[in-house]
Design a protein around this motif. Structure first.
Motif, PDB file in Angstrom:
ATOM      1  N   ASP A 189       0.924  -1.063   0.123  1.00  8.50           N
ATOM      2  CA  ASP A 189      -0.002  -0.086   0.016  1.00  8.50           C
ATOM      3  C   ASP A 189       1.062   1.213  -0.128  1.00  8.50           C
ATOM      4  OD1 ASP A 189      -1.730   2.291   0.721  1.00  8.50           O
ATOM      5  OD2 ASP A 189      -2.873   1.045   1.587  1.00  8.50           O
ATOM      6  N   LEU A 190       0.878   2.127  -0.924  1.00 13.47           N
ATOM      7  CA  LEU A 190       1.873   3.047  -1.484  1.00 13.47           C
ATOM      8  C   LEU A 190       1.431   4.363  -0.564  1.00 13.47           C
ATOM      9  CD1 LEU A 190       2.657   2.543  -4.968  1.00 13.47           C
ATOM     10  CD2 LEU A 190       3.883   1.501  -3.228  1.00 13.47           C
ATOM     11  N   THR A 191       0.121   4.176  -0.062  1.00 17.83           N
ATOM     12  CA  THR A 191      -0.120   5.538   0.524  1.00 17.83           C
ATOM     13  C   THR A 191      -0.713   5.730   1.971  1.00 17.83           C
ATOM     14  OG1 THR A 191      -2.618   5.388   0.174  1.00 17.83           O
ATOM     15  CG2 THR A 191      -1.283   6.328  -1.731  1.00 17.83           C
ATOM     16  N   LEU A 192      -0.898   4.402   2.694  1.00 13.56           N
ATOM     17  CA  LEU A 192      -1.189   4.129   3.951  1.00 13.56           C
ATOM     18  C   LEU A 192      -0.199   4.684   5.019  1.00 13.56           C
ATOM     19  CD1 LEU A 192      -3.501   3.371   5.938  1.00 13.56           C
ATOM     20  CD2 LEU A 192      -2.317   0.899   5.915  1.00 13.56           C
ATOM     21  N   GLY A 193       1.000   4.676   4.783  1.00 10.81           N
ATOM     22  CA  GLY A 193       2.129   4.951   5.758  1.00 10.81           C
ATOM     23  C   GLY A 193       1.943   6.392   5.966  1.00 10.81           C
ATOM     24  N   GLN A 194       1.860   7.164   4.807  1.00 15.32           N
ATOM     25  CA  GLN A 194       1.637   8.681   4.774  1.00 15.32           C
ATOM     26  C   GLN A 194       0.286   9.008   5.635  1.00 15.32           C
ATOM     27  OE1 GLN A 194       3.930  11.075   3.001  1.00 15.32           O
ATOM     28  NE2 GLN A 194       4.997   9.120   3.719  1.00 15.32           N
ATOM     29  N   ARG A 195      -0.622   8.329   5.321  1.00 12.85           N
ATOM     30  CA  ARG A 195      -2.163   8.627   5.745  1.00 12.85           C
ATOM     31  C   ARG A 195      -1.965   8.622   7.506  1.00 12.85           C
ATOM     32  NH1 ARG A 195      -6.225   5.379   3.665  1.00 12.85           N
ATOM     33  NH2 ARG A 195      -4.857   4.134   2.368  1.00 12.85           N
ATOM     34  N   LEU A 196      -1.191   7.389   7.864  1.00 15.86           N
ATOM     35  CA  LEU A 196      -1.385   7.030   9.094  1.00 15.86           C
ATOM     36  C   LEU A 196      -0.217   8.280  10.069  1.00 15.86           C
ATOM     37  CD1 LEU A 196      -0.840   3.205   9.388  1.00 15.86           C
ATOM     38  CD2 LEU A 196      -2.787   4.667   9.532  1.00 15.86           C
ATOM     39  N   ALA A 197       0.716   8.775   9.114  1.00 15.09           N
ATOM     40  CA  ALA A 197       1.764   9.646   9.889  1.00 15.09           C
ATOM     41  C   ALA A 197       1.088  10.702  10.823  1.00 15.09           C
ATOM     42  CB  ALA A 197       2.566  10.103   8.540  1.00 15.09           C
ATOM     43  N   GLY A 198       1.710  10.750  11.740  1.00 13.76           N
ATOM     44  CA  GLY A 198       0.922  12.026  12.502  1.00 13.76           C
ATOM     45  C   GLY A 198      -0.087  11.522  13.541  1.00 13.76           C
ATOM     46  N   ARG A 199      -0.767  10.374  13.109  1.00 13.78           N
ATOM     47  CA  ARG A 199      -2.132   9.936  13.659  1.00 13.78           C
ATOM     48  C   ARG A 199      -1.997   8.648  14.355  1.00 13.78           C
ATOM     49  NH1 ARG A 199      -6.344  10.376   9.241  1.00 13.78           N
ATOM     50  NH2 ARG A 199      -7.916  10.746  11.015  1.00 13.78           N
ATOM     51  N   ALA A 200      -1.487   7.577  13.767  1.00 13.78           N
ATOM     52  CA  ALA A 200      -1.329   6.516  14.458  1.00 13.78           C
ATOM     53  C   ALA A 200      -0.847   6.446  15.871  1.00 13.78           C
ATOM     54  CB  ALA A 200      -0.957   5.323  13.565  1.00 13.78           C
ATOM     55  N   GLY A 201      -1.002   5.765  16.753  1.00 14.91           N
ATOM     56  CA  GLY A 201      -0.058   5.622  18.016  1.00 14.91           C
ATOM     57  C   GLY A 201       1.076   4.921  17.753  1.00 14.91           C
ATOM     58  N   ALA A 202       1.039   3.397  17.388  1.00 15.05           N
ATOM     59  CA  ALA A 202       2.444   2.785  16.937  1.00 15.05           C
ATOM     60  C   ALA A 202       2.093   2.180  15.637  1.00 15.05           C
ATOM     61  CB  ALA A 202       2.422   1.558  18.098  1.00 15.05           C
ATOM     62  N   CYS A 203       3.171   1.972  15.000  1.00 14.59           N
ATOM     63  CA  CYS A 203       3.120   1.207  13.495  1.00 14.59           C
ATOM     64  C   CYS A 203       4.298   0.430  13.491  1.00 14.59           C
ATOM     65  CB  CYS A 203       3.078   2.201  12.645  1.00 14.59           C
ATOM     66  SG  CYS A 203       2.550   1.799  10.850  1.00 14.59           S
ATOM     67  N   ILE A 204       3.924  -0.983  12.599  1.00 21.25           N
ATOM     68  CA  ILE A 204       5.295  -1.886  12.122  1.00 21.25           C
ATOM     69  C   ILE A 204       4.524  -2.291  10.902  1.00 21.25           C
ATOM     70  CG2 ILE A 204       4.101  -3.709  13.683  1.00 21.25           C
ATOM     71  CD1 ILE A 204       6.917  -4.455  14.449  1.00 21.25           C
ATOM     72  N   ASP A 205       5.706  -2.859  10.206  1.00 19.84           N
ATOM     73  CA  ASP A 205       5.163  -3.704   8.907  1.00 19.84           C
ATOM     74  C   ASP A 205       5.260  -5.173   9.204  1.00 19.84           C
ATOM     75  OD1 ASP A 205       8.049  -3.810   8.757  1.00 19.84           O
ATOM     76  OD2 ASP A 205       7.830  -4.427   6.666  1.00 19.84           O
ATOM     77  N   ILE A 206       4.266  -5.749   8.983  1.00 16.86           N
ATOM     78  CA  ILE A 206       4.176  -7.399   9.142  1.00 16.86           C
ATOM     79  C   ILE A 206       5.104  -8.128   8.071  1.00 16.86           C
ATOM     80  CG2 ILE A 206       2.903  -9.311   9.612  1.00 16.86           C
ATOM     81  CD1 ILE A 206       0.383  -7.434   9.710  1.00 16.86           C
ATOM     82  N   SER A 207       6.388  -8.490   8.709  1.00 21.60           N
ATOM     83  CA  SER A 207       7.270  -9.157   7.801  1.00 21.60           C
ATOM     84  C   SER A 207       7.517 -10.573   8.327  1.00 21.60           C
ATOM     85  CB  SER A 207       8.382  -8.506   7.401  1.00 21.60           C
ATOM     86  OG  SER A 207       8.985  -8.219   8.727  1.00 21.60           O
TER      87      SER A 207
END
Ligand SMILES: Nc1ncnc2c1ncn2[C@@H]1O[C@H](COP(=O)(O)OP(=O)(O)O)[C@@H](O)[C@H]1O
Ligand SMILES: Cc1ncc(C[n+]2csc(CCOP(=O)(O)OP(=O)(O)O)c2C)c(N)n1
Ligand SMILES: [Mg+2]
Length: 307
Positions: A189-207
């Motif tokens: 997803d090329l846009t989700l990270g940017q849409r979460l930026a400054g808003r989500a609590g924590a974030c990680i990619d599932i690898s």
């Protein structure tokens, strides 16, 4: 064909805009880059080894896409916008048809993501591809693993388990299935990270698998716990067709998903295309809640290189 002609032919592109902040790209002793004003740099490196991270017989186009995708995924998980990458390629022999397809797959994704190849290295040896990628993010938009809080919603952007099922399909020769294609060339997803930026609590990619990657978030956030609603985990048709235990094991520990897992304030609507799968609790274990309301400990391990 020698190393220098290879670089000229397959990895040096002329004409294009040259990439933001690129003062000098491939060709000198090193790249010369201008960091964007007012932003912080985000750097990541992932090595992909044939036979370990991707199948030895993965077609070259998919190999190029995949090896860049796993790095972009880490930049997106930090809320960064991609800028530049370095490519270290180790090849057993020079096969021009392979190189042409590899660079086509690599640059097709690079162009979509807006990331520029600024240098690298080519040597001879067993096939492996190491990529170092750099992005930028404003300080108030960084997404980190340590930002989860009790009460936040746990959500995913994508279908956990797709990568794991895809690997299984690939190994069984079902290379045209939806999941096998996601495994071969992860659909980021090329846009989700940017849409979460400054808003989500924590974030990680599932690898490495949802539970293991969630574990990193919970530990970094001070030893919190979580409850996952097993029935809320999104599925595609191929996952839906599996028996329930098999499906759940793939969803929770499959790995190779390259989609974002994040926490989100409970009173705000989730970003489009994402799904709530549970919530963060105070200190404690991760529990699985089944549709009948029963809860059990989640004790399925994820991917480990050295165990
Ligand atoms: N050899 C190393 N030297 C220094 N830091 C490392 C090394 N290997 C991994 N790390 C760091 O450990 C963290 C976790 O790495 P990794 O498990 O590869 O996570 P990811 O799934 O995000 O790639 C990252 O911050 C990474 O930079
Ligand atoms: C041929 C093959 N076998 C097994 C796997 C499964 N697998 C290998 S590495 C890995 C986890 C991700 O790799 P890692 O080096 O830990 O990347 P990172 O977490 O650093 O992004 C998984 C799920 C695979 N992708 N390909
Ligand atoms: Mg890594």
């Amino acid at each position: 064909m020698d190393e220098f002609s290879l670089i000229e032919r397959y990895f040096r592109r002329s004409g294009g805009p040259g990439g933001e902040g690129v003062l000098l790209g491939p060709g000198d002793d090193a790249a010369l880059l201008a960091p964007p004003a007012g932003e912080q740099l985000v750097m990541t490196l992932d090595t992909s080894i044939a036979g370990r991270h991707f199948p030895e017989d993965l077609p070259a186009f998919e190999t190029g896409h995949r090896c860049l995708a796993v790095n972009l995924s880490d930049l997106y998980a930090m809320g960064a916008r991609p800028l530049w990458f370095l490519l270290s390629l180790t090849l057993p022999r020079v096969e021009e048809a392979w190189l042409a397809e590899f660079s086509r797959g690599l640059f097709a994704l690079a162009d979509r993501a807006g990331i520029e190849l600024v240098g690298g290295d080519i040597t001879r040896g067993p096939l492996s591809v190491a990529i170092q990628a750099t992005g930028a993010v404003r300080a108030d938009r960084v997404l980190r693993r340590d930002g989860a809080l009790p009460g936040q919603v746990l959500a995913v952007g994508g279908v956990p388990g797709l990568g794991g099922l895809g690997l299984r399909h690939w190994q069984a020769g079902r290379r045209d299935s939806f999941s096998a294609r996601h495994f071969a060339a992860p659909d980021l997803d090329l846009t989700l990270g940017q849409r979460l930026a400054g808003r989500a609590g924590a974030c990680i990619d599932i690898s490495d698998g949802l539970l293991q990657d969630l574990g990193h978030v919970l530990k970094a956030s001070g030893g919190l716990g979580a409850v996952i609603d097993t029935a809320a985990l999104p599925v595609n048709e191929e996952l839906a067709a599996l028996d329930a235990d098999d499906r759940l094991a793939l969803q929770l520990s499959g790995g190779d998903d390259y989609r974002l897992l994040f926490t989100w304030p409970a009173d705000e609507p989730l970003p489009e295309g994402t799904v709530a799968i549970g919530r963060i609790t105070g200190p404690g274990p991760v529990r699985l809640r089944d549709p009948d309301g029963t809860e059990r400990p989640a004790d399925i391990p994820g991917w480990r290189h050295f165990s």
